[in-house]
Design an enzyme around this catalytic site. Structure first.
Site: not given
Ligand code: 4NP
Length: 160
Positions: A9, A15, A127
């Site tokens: 992800c 995720r 997300d």
């Molecule tokens: P992930 O969610 O891609 O599902 O781990 C996110 C975690 C952090 C960020 C964006 C999405 N961020 O911008 O820091």
């Protein structure tokens, strides 16, 4: 030989570590732990070394998954090491296609929702980072569905 699965992800704190934990639990339940290696990574490295987001850890723990992965960024060797690289959304898909060092490695990239059997309206795992509690529950519902489908597909293809 092990079949190696990498979930990807953006941040590797919501995720993909949840997908890793759920898929590992399914593999264990099926008695196939010796046959599979499971890992996860992010396209963005800013959370490197972090445990999964506390909201995701709590939501997953309520369903019996204990997430202990430490975030890391995808690296070029991953394209050689893993048999399937499974992404959560279109942005991850496009980023990995840009990073893939060869056509053969690009062919290892799949979308997580392609393995869902019960969520036909979803073509990506959204997300949840800026969402409330329901966002995390939806993600877990999609991931559980996809992990079941993925396990069935791998068994059908003789990879497990
Ligand atoms: P992930 O969610 O891609 O599902 O781990 C996110 C975690 C952090 C960020 C964006 C999405 N961020 O911008 O820091």
């Amino acid at each position: 030989m092990k079949t190696r699965i990498l979930f990807v992800c953006l941040g590797n704190i919501c995720r993909s570590p949840a997908a890793e934990g759920i898929f590992r639990a399914r593999v264990e339940q099926a008695g196939l732990s010796e046959r599979v290696e499971v890992d996860s990574a992010g396209t963005y490295g800013g959370h490197r070394g972090d445990l999964p987001d506390s909201r995701m850890r709590s939501a997953a723990a309520r369903r019996g998954y204990h997430l202990t992965h430490r975030a890391r960024q995808i690296r070029e060797e991953d394209f050689a090491r893993f048999d399937r690289i499974i992404v959560m959304d279109d942005m991850n898909y496009e980023t990995l296609h840009r990073l893939a060092p060869s056509r053969a490695s690009a062919q290892k990239i799949y979308r997580m929702t392609d393995f869902c059997r019960h969520h036909p309206d979803w073509s990506y795992v959204p997300d949840p980072y800026y969402e409330g509690h329901e966002g995390f529950e939806l993600v877990l519902n999609l991931l559980e569905d996809a992990c079941e489908g993925l396990l069935t597909d791998l068994q059908r293809e003789g990879l497990l």
